[in-house]
Design an enzyme around this catalytic site. Structure first.
Site, mmCIF file in Angstrom:
data_model
loop_
_atom_site.group_PDB
_atom_site.id
_atom_site.type_symbol
_atom_site.label_atom_id
_atom_site.label_comp_id
_atom_site.label_asym_id
_atom_site.label_seq_id
_atom_site.Cartn_x
_atom_site.Cartn_y
_atom_site.Cartn_z
ATOM 1 N N SER A 196 99.208 45.228 123.923
ATOM 2 C CA SER A 196 98.545 45.620 122.687
ATOM 3 C C SER A 196 99.242 46.823 122.060
ATOM 4 O O SER A 196 100.442 46.781 121.795
ATOM 5 C CB SER A 196 97.051 45.857 122.955
ATOM 6 N N ASP A 212 94.921 34.531 120.991
ATOM 7 C CA ASP A 212 94.722 35.961 120.725
ATOM 8 C C ASP A 212 94.466 36.147 119.235
ATOM 9 O O ASP A 212 95.389 36.104 118.421
ATOM 10 C CB ASP A 212 95.958 36.749 121.160
ATOM 11 N N HIS A 257 93.599 37.956 124.408
ATOM 12 C CA HIS A 257 94.290 39.245 124.438
ATOM 13 C C HIS A 257 94.272 39.795 125.865
ATOM 14 O O HIS A 257 93.522 40.719 126.179
ATOM 15 C CB HIS A 257 93.565 40.183 123.462
#
Length: 760
Positions: A349, A469, A499
């Site tokens: 991320s 995601d 994610h």
């Protein structure tokens, strides 16, 4: 379980024998296959003073235990080898399997018995994963088969866990960055948490650039969240222009301070378990949060090249090009005399995003990045096609909200007292610059677009990304991966999850593959490892990974959508609008069931549809007003078994990342029946229907041709499947929630779904 073994390096008989000897296995090319296998098995039972006992607990045949077999005159056969190999890997006869041959086929077991190849088979077996999720050699080392001598030991091109994690050095330094982001007239200082094993050899470094690691301010974050309920603004017709601007750091001077030895220490930091795995294998770990975080100075500039520079300065320090101090008093400097200067960045991320940004600087010393679920353009994270568009699961968030979350200097009361007033001024400037009113691309977002500098990347690149995601959407990796220079080594893992990290999944040897790559790049080991450029998780069955050549094909198939005129009303009743605003998940449930304001088209497939790339909706559309928001989702619709998007724990702590160090669960995506699967989605302000830089007017009740690109994916639909197309306006999870009374009309007879088709 199914084997998808990408990390094993095919090895010659001579090399296999040499590596086995280095591990202490007393095997001999002159011995029989049976004698070598017995010697191997007795060695792995090193905890037992009498290895007859554990041998007697294995079976060689359905009617004979292993001890009896090795005491007999019977020849070693495929049946015996396979049965013993399965048990050594932790599979239990009568529990995990009844028929070994059928079970081996189900596993796609990578070793095929040949009596003349027994040495190579044993070598391969050690490099094969156990039921627990660890390779057999890692499992044996974790039990103490090799001593922790703080030196490198390699097997099959990978480093083994022989560094003592009970005697780690934990220290803090403060790197001087060529920045003054808080405008106080002083160079920003960047706090660096270092964890390294004791070693007489220079160590490579895994660096996690994480703005989260010094703490997050959830209270400030929540106060800063924006209300999504607002009218869609009618924008003036115009052309947007931006310019490429090189980031120019400040000039620093060589440090003449004495070298200090008394460094700040720490006892704990929230670590990343993949880093822990490498820590036990001779790779230093460092965690850096960058400007504007607790222990550092500066302002949280969130995504621009000033923030990137604060991480780059740490790599410069590891290579002797920047100064670090023992403390904020700056009385002594400290040098990274323990480091070999070679760095790989890690993390998911925001962490992976910083890795991408760092790679685009071309900084010397950055040898490789492992970037998971990473952003490549911040505009595409918080905006889409001229719209404010929240990341999945976080309606109301924007980049200045993220600034509040990660500006952890305000968690230190003294820093808050001294600096908060000025911080609020800088934060307000950021809030104005990101232009939430229009949703348009501008210079602020261009300065946070790493794609324009992708040509400067020279390190090896590993990306992993979930095709489910909807937080950091697949376009982020699609665009950066396809923009990478052809001169570098690049790798992409595309999984069917959301994610999430994937290093501890049962079905893919990601961790071991990274070990082989890092030994090549950071330790200079000539291991001849070759990893495919792209590996994709098959969506049609459990635990199946395949090589792919490209992400995005030019071959297309056009699917007709029908002949009707479909009307999409934007307005909801007050109660329904409020209910969906309070719970966007309820709006999604209604949408997928066909109970929201939407147009719904089901296409029954007459042949397989292997999608690879960016689906485009080409629509003939008109709006009853001079504005319009168009949302679309594509579903694999109908009850059948599909992969879930969230991995579940198969065990709680079966993976040992060292020798009884940093244990973690083994996980996998479940394969179970459900009603639908989102394949892709997309959103557009119809004023940006031609391109991102052109803002057009929307004539009332006049037909427009619109091309709406959806999120790229690779997804295989089979003959007989139903592809559901959903067209609507407001998306309560992602877009602004405009409840004004307008409608869109779609002419299906002049509309198509354009699908990129994977080649065989």
């Amino acid at each position: 379980m199914r084997y998808n073994q990408f990390s094993y390096i095919p090895t010659s008989l001579e090399r296999a024998a040499e590596e086995l000897k280095e591990l202490g296995f007393d095997l001999d090319l002159q011995k029989t296959a049976k004698a070598n296998l017995e010697s191997f098995l007795r060695k792995i039972f090193f905890h037992y003073p009498d290895s007859d006992y554990p041998l007697s607990h294995l079976i060689a045949k359905n009617d004979m235990d292993a001890l009896s077999f090795f005491q007999s005159e019977q020849e070693l056969s495929k049946e015996v080898f396979d049965l013993l190999a399965l048990q050594v890997l932790g599979f239990i006869p009568g529990v995990d399997f009844t028929e070994a041959d059928a079970f081996l086929d189900k596993l796609a077991f990578p070793i095929h018995f040949d009596e003349t190849e027994i040495i190579k088979h044993i070598h391969h077996l050690l490099a094969t994963r156990c039921k627990s999720g660890m390779t057999l050699i890692d499992d044996l080392v974790s039990q103490g088969m090799l001593t922790m001598d703080n030196d490198y030991h390699f097997f099959n091109g990978k480093s083994l866990a022989t560094f003592d994690t009970s005697q780690l050095i934990r220290e803090v330094v403060y790197v001087e960055a060529p920045l003054d982001t808080d405008q106080d007239g002083q160079f920003d200082l960047i706090k660096v948490n270092i964890i390294r094993p004791q070693s007489q050899k220079p160590l490579p470094t895994l660096m996690t650039p994480s703005p989260y690691h010094q703490g997050i301010n959830e209270v400030a974050n929540d106060k800063k969240l924006y209300r999504m309920e607002k009218e869609l603004v009618v924008k003036k017709r115009r052309q947007i222009t931006v310019e490429d601007r090189d980031f120019i750091p400040l000039e620093t001077q060589p440090c003449k301070l004495p070298i200090g030895q008394n460094l700040e220490s720490f006892s704990y930091i929230n670590s990343y378990s993949l880093n822990d795995y490498f820590l036990a294998r001779g790779f230093a770990n460092i965690y850096v949060s960058g400007v504007g975080t607790a222990g550092s100075t500066g302002f949280m500039t969130s995504g621009d090249y000033a923030q990137i520079e604060s991480f780059k300065a740490v790599i410069d320090w590891l290579n002797g090009r920047a100064t670090a101090y023992t403390s904020h008093s700056k009385t002594h400097q400290v040098r990274a005399d323990w480091a070999n200067g070679l760095v790989c960045t890690t993390g998911k991320s925001y962490l992976g995003t910083m890795s991408t940004g760092l790679a685009t600087t071309g900084v010397d010393g950055l040898a490789m990045i492992i970037a998971e679920s990473a952003i490549s353009s911040w505009y595409n994270y918080y905006r889409e096609n001229g719209l404010v568009c929240s990341p999945g699961g976080y309606p109301g968030e924007d980049l200045d909200v993220l600034t509040e979350l990660t500006y952890s200097r305000n968690l230190l009361a003294g820093d808050y007292l001294r600096h908060n007033d000025h911080y609020q001024e800088l934060l307000n400037q950021q809030s104005q610059a990101l232009d939430r009113q229009s949703g348009d691309y501008n210079q602020f977002w261009h300065d946070r677009n790493y794609l324009k500098n992708a040509h400067q990347i020279k390190c090896d690149v590993v990306y992993s990304h979930g095709l489910q995601d909807w937080n950091v959407k697949p376009r982020q990796v699609y665009e950066i991966f396809n923009a990478l220079p052809s001169t570098i080594n690049k790798h992409l893992f595309l999984h069917q999850g959301e994610h999430v990290y994937m290093h501890n999944w049962q079905s893919i040897d990601f961790r071991e593959s990274m070990n082989a790559l890092l030994c090549q790049k950071l330790l200079g080991l000539a291991n001849d490892f070759s990893l495919p450029e792209m590996i994709w998780q098959d969506n049609t069955c459990p635990q199946n990974w395949q090589e792919r050549k490209v992400f995005g094909t030019s071959t297309i198939k056009e699917l007709d959508l029908g002949q009707e005129l479909l009307l999409i009303d934007n307005h909801y009743g007050e109660d329904e609008f409020k209910a969906y605003g309070k719970d966007f998940r309820a709006s999604k449930a209604a949408l997928f069931k066909g109970k929201a304001n939407q147009a719904l088209i089901d296409i029954l497939l007459e042949e397989d549809l292997p999608i690879n790339g960016e689906i485009v909706l080409q629509l003939k559309v008109k709006s009853s007003e001079n504005k319009g928001l168009l949302s679309a989702q594509i579903l694999d619709y109908g009850k059948k078994k599909r992969l879930g998007d969230l991995p579940i724990a198969l065990t709680q702590s079966s993976i040992d990342n060292g020798q009884n160090f940093s244990r973690e669960p083994l996980k996998e995506l479940p394969f179970r029946e459900d009603s639908y699967r989102v394949i892709s989605k997309g959103f557009m302000n119809l004023q940006n229907r031609n391109n991102l830089s052109s803002i057009e007017t929307i004539p009332n009740n006049k037909w427009m041709t619109v091309r709406l690109p959806l999120q790229p994916t690779i997804y295989h639909l089979e003959k007989g499947d139903t592809l559901r197309v959903i067209l609507y306006t407001t998306d309560f999870e992602h877009t602004v929630r405009d409840n004004s009374n307008y409608a869109l009309t779609i002419d299906l007879s002049q509309s198509q779904l354009i699908v990129p088709i994977a080649s065989n």
